[in-house]
Design a protein around this motif. Structure first.
Motif, PDB file in Angstrom:
ATOM      1  N   TYR A  10     -34.424  34.062  47.687  1.00 48.66           N
ATOM      2  CA  TYR A  10     -35.539  34.307  46.768  1.00 48.66           C
ATOM      3  C   TYR A  10     -36.786  33.597  47.287  1.00 48.66           C
ATOM      4  O   TYR A  10     -36.726  32.775  48.191  1.00 48.66           O
ATOM      5  N   LYS A  12     -40.555  32.003  45.418  1.00 47.24           N
ATOM      6  CA  LYS A  12     -41.274  31.778  44.160  1.00 47.24           C
ATOM      7  C   LYS A  12     -42.569  32.582  44.164  1.00 47.24           C
ATOM      8  O   LYS A  12     -43.159  32.834  45.215  1.00 47.24           O
ATOM      9  N   GLY A  14     -45.678  31.978  43.315  1.00 50.11           N
ATOM     10  CA  GLY A  14     -46.857  31.364  43.939  1.00 50.11           C
ATOM     11  C   GLY A  14     -46.802  31.445  45.451  1.00 50.11           C
ATOM     12  O   GLY A  14     -47.796  31.754  46.111  1.00 50.11           O
ATOM     13  N   GLN A  15     -45.611  31.208  46.017  1.00 50.15           N
ATOM     14  CA  GLN A  15     -45.450  31.288  47.473  1.00 50.15           C
ATOM     15  C   GLN A  15     -45.611  32.724  47.958  1.00 50.15           C
ATOM     16  O   GLN A  15     -46.171  32.975  49.023  1.00 50.15           O
ATOM     17  N   GLY A  26     -52.121  27.292  47.057  1.00 48.87           N
ATOM     18  CA  GLY A  26     -51.246  27.158  45.903  1.00 48.87           C
ATOM     19  C   GLY A  26     -52.018  26.954  44.611  1.00 48.87           C
ATOM     20  O   GLY A  26     -51.604  27.412  43.552  1.00 48.87           O
ATOM     21  N   LYS A  30     -51.767  29.218  41.308  1.00 49.58           N
ATOM     22  CA  LYS A  30     -51.506  28.638  39.992  1.00 49.58           C
ATOM     23  C   LYS A  30     -52.453  29.208  38.941  1.00 49.58           C
ATOM     24  O   LYS A  30     -52.021  29.618  37.859  1.00 49.58           O
ATOM     25  N   GLN A  34     -51.382  31.640  35.847  1.00 49.83           N
ATOM     26  CA  GLN A  34     -51.549  31.099  34.494  1.00 49.83           C
ATOM     27  C   GLN A  34     -52.497  31.941  33.657  1.00 49.83           C
ATOM     28  O   GLN A  34     -52.344  32.034  32.441  1.00 49.83           O
ATOM     29  N   ARG A  47     -45.419  32.524  34.982  1.00 50.01           N
ATOM     30  CA  ARG A  47     -44.633  31.445  35.583  1.00 50.01           C
ATOM     31  C   ARG A  47     -44.802  31.476  37.104  1.00 50.01           C
ATOM     32  O   ARG A  47     -44.286  32.361  37.768  1.00 50.01           O
ATOM     33  N   ARG A  48     -45.513  30.500  37.627  1.00 49.70           N
ATOM     34  CA  ARG A  48     -45.746  30.428  39.075  1.00 49.70           C
ATOM     35  C   ARG A  48     -44.434  30.248  39.831  1.00 49.70           C
ATOM     36  O   ARG A  48     -44.281  30.690  40.958  1.00 49.70           O
ATOM     37  N   GLY A  49     -43.462  29.592  39.198  1.00 46.29           N
ATOM     38  CA  GLY A  49     -42.174  29.342  39.827  1.00 46.29           C
ATOM     39  C   GLY A  49     -41.163  30.466  39.645  1.00 46.29           C
ATOM     40  O   GLY A  49     -40.006  30.324  40.017  1.00 46.29           O
ATOM     41  N   LYS A  50     -41.584  31.581  39.074  1.00 46.40           N
ATOM     42  CA  LYS A  50     -40.698  32.736  38.874  1.00 46.40           C
ATOM     43  C   LYS A  50     -40.069  33.114  40.203  1.00 46.40           C
ATOM     44  O   LYS A  50     -40.759  33.282  41.213  1.00 46.40           O
ATOM     45  N   LYS A  51     -38.747  33.232  40.231  1.00 49.29           N
ATOM     46  CA  LYS A  51     -38.044  33.567  41.466  1.00 49.29           C
ATOM     47  C   LYS A  51     -38.028  35.079  41.674  1.00 49.29           C
ATOM     48  O   LYS A  51     -37.603  35.827  40.794  1.00 49.29           O
TER      49      LYS A  51
END
Length: 68
Positions: A10, A12, A14-15, A26, A30, A34, A47-51
């Motif tokens: 996976y 994230k 943001g990446q 980054g 963000k 947001q 969610r920036r960390g969403k996989k």
């Protein structure tokens, strides 16, 4: 539709935005995430960390990108 290839299971959100060249840092990722400016699989996701896994798509500023 653009495509990005990932090496792991996976990536994230943001990446992925940075890898696709849609944001320059980054911090930029963000803020756009947001602010609700990014859609994942057709729905707004803040969610920036969403996989994201292969087969997922995300959209920002009119550009749709598929994760491979």
């Amino acid at each position: 539709m653009e495509k990005i290839k990932i090496k792991d299971d996976y990536i994230k959100l943001g990446q992925a935005l940075k890898l696709a060249g849609l944001v320059s840092s980054g911090i930029d990722a963000k803020f756009v995430v947001q602010d609700g400016q990014v859609k994942v699989n057709g729905e707004v996701d803040t969610r920036r960390g969403k996989k994201l896994v292969p087969g997922d798509t995300f959209e920002f500023d009119g550009t749709i990108v598929e994760v491979e």
